[in-house]
Design an enzyme around this catalytic site. Sequence first.
Site, PDB file in Angstrom:
ATOM      1  N   SER A  11       0.806  -1.231   0.000  1.00 19.73           N
ATOM      2  CA  SER A  11       0.000   0.000   0.000  1.00 19.73           C
ATOM      3  C   SER A  11       0.834   1.274   0.000  1.00 19.73           C
ATOM      4  O   SER A  11       0.362   2.318   0.437  1.00 19.73           O
ATOM      5  CB  SER A  11      -0.932   0.002   1.207  1.00 19.73           C
ATOM      6  OG  SER A  11      -0.169  -0.029   2.409  1.00 19.73           O
ATOM      7  N   GLY A  12       2.094   1.219  -0.465  1.00 24.65           N
ATOM      8  CA  GLY A  12       2.886   2.448  -0.620  1.00 24.65           C
ATOM      9  C   GLY A  12       2.461   3.181  -1.884  1.00 24.65           C
ATOM     10  O   GLY A  12       1.447   2.849  -2.514  1.00 24.65           O
ATOM     11  N   GLU A 116      19.167  18.031  -3.651  1.00 27.71           N
ATOM     12  CA  GLU A 116      19.805  16.916  -2.934  1.00 27.71           C
ATOM     13  C   GLU A 116      21.031  16.486  -3.709  1.00 27.71           C
ATOM     14  O   GLU A 116      21.319  17.025  -4.793  1.00 27.71           O
ATOM     15  CB  GLU A 116      18.810  15.768  -2.742  1.00 27.71           C
ATOM     16  CG  GLU A 116      17.726  16.121  -1.721  1.00 27.71           C
ATOM     17  CD  GLU A 116      16.777  14.992  -1.442  1.00 27.71           C
ATOM     18  OE1 GLU A 116      17.211  13.830  -1.373  1.00 27.71           O
ATOM     19  OE2 GLU A 116      15.574  15.264  -1.310  1.00 27.71           O
ATOM     20  N   HIS A 244      22.071   4.940   3.082  1.00 24.46           N
ATOM     21  CA  HIS A 244      21.947   6.387   3.234  1.00 24.46           C
ATOM     22  C   HIS A 244      23.074   6.858   4.141  1.00 24.46           C
ATOM     23  O   HIS A 244      23.334   6.241   5.169  1.00 24.46           O
ATOM     24  CB  HIS A 244      20.586   6.752   3.830  1.00 24.46           C
ATOM     25  CG  HIS A 244      20.226   8.181   3.630  1.00 24.46           C
ATOM     26  ND1 HIS A 244      20.852   9.206   4.297  1.00 24.46           N
ATOM     27  CD2 HIS A 244      19.324   8.769   2.801  1.00 24.46           C
ATOM     28  CE1 HIS A 244      20.341  10.352   3.900  1.00 24.46           C
ATOM     29  NE2 HIS A 244      19.405  10.118   2.991  1.00 24.46           N
ATOM     30  N   ARG A 291      25.345   9.377  -3.367  1.00 25.93           N
ATOM     31  CA  ARG A 291      25.132   8.787  -2.047  1.00 25.93           C
ATOM     32  C   ARG A 291      26.125   7.682  -1.709  1.00 25.93           C
ATOM     33  O   ARG A 291      26.566   7.555  -0.566  1.00 25.93           O
ATOM     34  CB  ARG A 291      23.734   8.201  -2.051  1.00 25.93           C
ATOM     35  CG  ARG A 291      23.009   8.425  -0.793  1.00 25.93           C
ATOM     36  CD  ARG A 291      21.596   8.015  -0.961  1.00 25.93           C
ATOM     37  NE  ARG A 291      20.750   9.182  -0.900  1.00 25.93           N
ATOM     38  CZ  ARG A 291      19.425   9.125  -0.914  1.00 25.93           C
ATOM     39  NH1 ARG A 291      18.822   7.968  -1.021  1.00 25.93           N
ATOM     40  NH2 ARG A 291      18.714  10.205  -0.832  1.00 25.93           N
ATOM     41  N   HIS A 353      19.215   1.633   3.171  1.00 24.85           N
ATOM     42  CA  HIS A 353      18.135   2.584   2.871  1.00 24.85           C
ATOM     43  C   HIS A 353      17.242   2.160   1.716  1.00 24.85           C
ATOM     44  O   HIS A 353      16.027   2.229   1.806  1.00 24.85           O
ATOM     45  CB  HIS A 353      18.779   3.931   2.557  1.00 24.85           C
ATOM     46  CG  HIS A 353      17.809   5.036   2.302  1.00 24.85           C
ATOM     47  ND1 HIS A 353      16.902   5.464   3.255  1.00 24.85           N
ATOM     48  CD2 HIS A 353      17.613   5.832   1.204  1.00 24.85           C
ATOM     49  CE1 HIS A 353      16.185   6.459   2.761  1.00 24.85           C
ATOM     50  NE2 HIS A 353      16.582   6.681   1.516  1.00 24.85           N
ATOM     51  N   GLU A 377       9.668  -0.188  -5.189  1.00 25.87           N
ATOM     52  CA  GLU A 377      11.007  -0.635  -4.778  1.00 25.87           C
ATOM     53  C   GLU A 377      11.252  -2.126  -4.995  1.00 25.87           C
ATOM     54  O   GLU A 377      12.389  -2.545  -5.235  1.00 25.87           O
ATOM     55  CB  GLU A 377      11.239  -0.273  -3.300  1.00 25.87           C
ATOM     56  CG  GLU A 377      12.674  -0.463  -2.857  1.00 25.87           C
ATOM     57  CD  GLU A 377      12.959   0.112  -1.479  1.00 25.87           C
ATOM     58  OE1 GLU A 377      12.114   0.859  -0.940  1.00 25.87           O
ATOM     59  OE2 GLU A 377      14.031  -0.215  -0.933  1.00 25.87           O
ATOM     60  N   ARG A 388      20.976   4.776  -6.719  1.00 23.74           N
ATOM     61  CA  ARG A 388      19.812   5.609  -7.026  1.00 23.74           C
ATOM     62  C   ARG A 388      20.082   7.098  -6.775  1.00 23.74           C
ATOM     63  O   ARG A 388      20.656   7.474  -5.754  1.00 23.74           O
ATOM     64  CB  ARG A 388      18.650   5.163  -6.145  1.00 23.74           C
ATOM     65  CG  ARG A 388      17.364   5.902  -6.358  1.00 23.74           C
ATOM     66  CD  ARG A 388      16.290   5.309  -5.488  1.00 23.74           C
ATOM     67  NE  ARG A 388      16.607   5.485  -4.098  1.00 23.74           N
ATOM     68  CZ  ARG A 388      16.192   6.504  -3.352  1.00 23.74           C
ATOM     69  NH1 ARG A 388      15.419   7.445  -3.881  1.00 23.74           N
ATOM     70  NH2 ARG A 388      16.511   6.590  -2.091  1.00 23.74           N
ATOM     71  N   LEU A 394       9.975   7.945  -5.248  1.00 21.66           N
ATOM     72  CA  LEU A 394       8.529   8.206  -5.208  1.00 21.66           C
ATOM     73  C   LEU A 394       8.008   8.414  -6.631  1.00 21.66           C
ATOM     74  O   LEU A 394       6.932   7.938  -6.997  1.00 21.66           O
ATOM     75  CB  LEU A 394       8.235   9.437  -4.341  1.00 21.66           C
ATOM     76  CG  LEU A 394       8.512   9.295  -2.836  1.00 21.66           C
ATOM     77  CD1 LEU A 394       8.293  10.635  -2.126  1.00 21.66           C
ATOM     78  CD2 LEU A 394       7.628   8.230  -2.190  1.00 21.66           C
TER      79      LEU A 394
END
Length: 534
Positions: A11-12, A116, A244, A291, A353, A377, A388, A394
């Site tokens: 349910s994301g 970012e 992360h 990252r 992460h 994901e 990523r 998202l």
Amino acid sequence: MEQTDVLIIGSGIAGAVTALRLARNPKRRIVLVTRARDPHESNTRYAQGGIISRGPDDSADLLVNDILAAGAGASLPKAARILAEEGPALLQEVLVETAGIRFDRDENGDLEWGKEAAHSRRRILHVGDATGQAIIKGLLNALREYPNVRILSNTTAVDLITFPHHSRHPLDAYKPIVCHGAYVFDRAARTVHRSLARVTVLATGGLGRLYRNTTNPPGARGDGLAMAYRAGARIINAEYVQFHPTALAIPGAEGFLISEAVRGEGGVLLTPDGEPFMHKYDPKWKDLAPRDVVARAIHHEMTEYGYSHVLLDIASRLPAATIRSRFPTIYETCLKAGLDITREPIPVVPAAHYFCGGVAVDEWGRTSIANLYAVGEVSCTGLHGANRLASTSLLEGLVWGTRAARHIEERLTEEPEAPVPGREDVPPWDESGLTDDRDPALIQGDMQVIQNIMWHYVGLVRSGDRLSRAIRELRHLQNEVETFYRSTKLSDGLIGLRNAVEAALIIAQAARHNRQSRGCHYRVDSVDTGDRLL
Ligand code: SIN
């Protein structure tokens, strides 16, 4: 037993968008199951930084370039192009117009564009530092308008129902693998049902919980990956687990994400003695390097100099009022843990992460198994390559959720008479012979063993020896867990443990197989030195 058109597991953002787009056809019956008691609970809810759109001086080409550069040569250009070209319009249509999400604006009423790591432009929209929470709330509210969507929470998928595996007909053995739904466990009633569907969509999210330190919530334990693997789906890029760089390192609040947006707004990493260090590792991007580079630099500083953490300073870079208004969740959470981030630097460490690999899918979310799609994901569209780019996930869930729904709708319209298997075709869940009751201490203990193995041997810095050791230990544990599973009544924890050990093995084996360091898969014994290693 339930029979429906489309079964969505998870349910994301990806699962919710798939449901929302399919629900526009009132004839379509959709069931969405989630193991969470509250469907708002998923990785999406914890996404702080935001979601990419197209900034004022931005273009699809610039975004594609940034995605491919962050992905360290392993991102699929076609996937990056789809995201960059379709993403901004879908964000407006689905998130703003349908789900009513109000992204932050400045005092002039203009959208506030965040930055970012590894982004060449300001292009990230946000709702404070709780963007995922705002998005999932809006999407689930929008879904409630549709009576043709049933949301079943507290319901854990156990296994996909696939033919020939679960078929009663011997001649099905000669046919390709087809998915017909899933066995699902009702956590309250403690019973397993057959949830049969013409199309099944995996949207189960990631697997950070396989690691001792993670930013992910408890459900991120690789359920979808393990189910797809057992069913025979093709899995790719499983060695690419993204860490992360900045999770909070205060006892009692470990794993809480300190968004990369903090560095995007000027935050600087320091040693515990107060010295900046990122210029040594990436002179061009420094604290806003990709990252994988930042996470490895922190790991290197910690191991080389024996630090238990490093510091992230925003207090001396931004006025206190700006910190409080731009990062309210981070400010409040740290304050509760005894730290005022407007006055002191934040102790941080890297943490697992995001899973950049997953169930291989095409541009429509189709897996290698007929009638089975994967979005978000759990899937691997190729977009993220070996690392990523921040705030793409998202948007990927939104774009591929929409694309999968479009493809499913076209197929179901074209094949209205396609047979749905019935009760007589699929055997019920067999619980005979299961005598033992679950033992939560065993389940928790085994989970911790997996988390320690993955952290030490399949973590940020890997070697052939460490990976071989991990595989030996995980195989032994898998035998134990399988024996336990075959004799014990089902529980959500037991389902998760079985999936976790399977998913951990998938990652460890992929990491041992790939001897070339790239992106977030870094081996000290790499056969090749990539272009951005320590
Ligand atoms: C963050 O806010 O740093 C996380 C964003 C992301 O993982 O894309």
